[in-house]
Design a protein around this motif. Structure first.
Motif, short mmCIF file in Angstrom:
data_model
loop_
_atom_site.label_atom_id
_atom_site.label_comp_id
_atom_site.label_asym_id
_atom_site.label_seq_id
_atom_site.Cartn_x
_atom_site.Cartn_y
_atom_site.Cartn_z
N LYS A 18 12.84 29.61 -19.47
CA LYS A 18 11.88 28.66 -20.06
C LYS A 18 10.79 28.28 -19.04
O LYS A 18 9.68 27.96 -19.40
CB LYS A 18 12.59 27.38 -20.51
CG LYS A 18 13.74 27.62 -21.46
CD LYS A 18 13.26 27.99 -22.85
CE LYS A 18 14.41 28.12 -23.80
NZ LYS A 18 14.84 29.47 -24.07
N SER A 19 11.16 28.31 -17.76
CA SER A 19 10.23 28.01 -16.68
C SER A 19 10.75 28.70 -15.42
O SER A 19 11.76 28.30 -14.85
CB SER A 19 10.13 26.49 -16.45
OG SER A 19 9.20 26.23 -15.43
N THR A 20 10.06 29.76 -15.04
CA THR A 20 10.52 30.61 -13.94
C THR A 20 9.52 30.61 -12.80
O THR A 20 8.45 31.20 -12.90
CB THR A 20 10.71 32.07 -14.43
OG1 THR A 20 11.46 32.07 -15.63
CG2 THR A 20 11.39 32.92 -13.38
N TRP A 21 9.87 29.92 -11.73
CA TRP A 21 9.04 29.89 -10.54
C TRP A 21 9.75 30.64 -9.43
O TRP A 21 10.97 30.53 -9.27
CB TRP A 21 8.78 28.47 -10.07
CG TRP A 21 7.90 27.65 -10.97
CD1 TRP A 21 7.44 27.98 -12.22
CD2 TRP A 21 7.40 26.34 -10.69
NE1 TRP A 21 6.68 26.95 -12.72
CE2 TRP A 21 6.64 25.93 -11.80
CE3 TRP A 21 7.53 25.48 -9.61
CZ2 TRP A 21 6.00 24.70 -11.86
CZ3 TRP A 21 6.90 24.25 -9.67
CH2 TRP A 21 6.13 23.87 -10.78
N ILE A 22 8.98 31.39 -8.66
CA ILE A 22 9.54 32.15 -7.54
C ILE A 22 8.63 31.97 -6.33
O ILE A 22 7.40 31.98 -6.47
CB ILE A 22 9.65 33.66 -7.89
CG1 ILE A 22 10.61 33.86 -9.06
CG2 ILE A 22 10.12 34.47 -6.68
CD1 ILE A 22 10.69 35.30 -9.55
N VAL A 23 9.25 31.86 -5.16
CA VAL A 23 8.50 31.78 -3.91
C VAL A 23 8.51 33.18 -3.29
O VAL A 23 9.56 33.80 -3.14
CB VAL A 23 9.14 30.78 -2.92
CG1 VAL A 23 8.38 30.77 -1.60
CG2 VAL A 23 9.21 29.40 -3.52
#
Length: 128
Positions: A18-23
């Motif tokens: 639903k909300s995918t953040w990656i560094v």
């Protein structure tokens, strides 16, 4: 344009489809909209959702096109206090003596092997 500074705590909250953040190398990407398009499958991205995926990203040896596409998804940067050393893109060097020796061996071994194979096949099929 100044990018927003994000903490690992904020990033960790975005760890599902639903909300995918990656560094990646201290830059924060919202790849939610890219999940279905990712050539390696969405599972690869979801595995690193809410985390630092720098090492996995560099090991996958992404193309320059993929790196350019990433800019579209960047939403911020990891805050300065939590930044890690940048993981460099792996490159193949042909300058070292070891690499040079391997290339020389291959350039000799392959033609010799093909010659031996050709001789065996010739004897078997054309020289009764």
């Amino acid at each position: 344009m100044t990018l927003i500074q994000l903490s690992t705590k904020e990033i960790e909250e975005h760890n599902d489809d639903k909300s995918t953040w990656i560094v990646i190398n201290n830059k924060v990407y919202d790849v939610t909209a890219y999940l279905k398009e990712h050539p390696g499958g969405e599972e690869v991205l979801l595995e690193h959702a809410g985390k630092d995926g720098s090492e996995a990203f560099e090991e996958a040896d992404h193309s320059s096109d993929a790196r350019e596409l990433m800019t579209k998804y960047q939403i911020g940067e990891l805050n300065e206090a939590e930044r890690k050393p940048i993981i460099k893109r792996k490159t193949i060097s042909f300058d070292s003596e070891e690499s040079s020796l391997k290339i020389k061996i291959i350039s000799v071994a392959v033609p010799i092997s093909l010659g031996i194979l050709a001789a065996i096949l010739y004897r078997k099929y054309f020289h009764s």
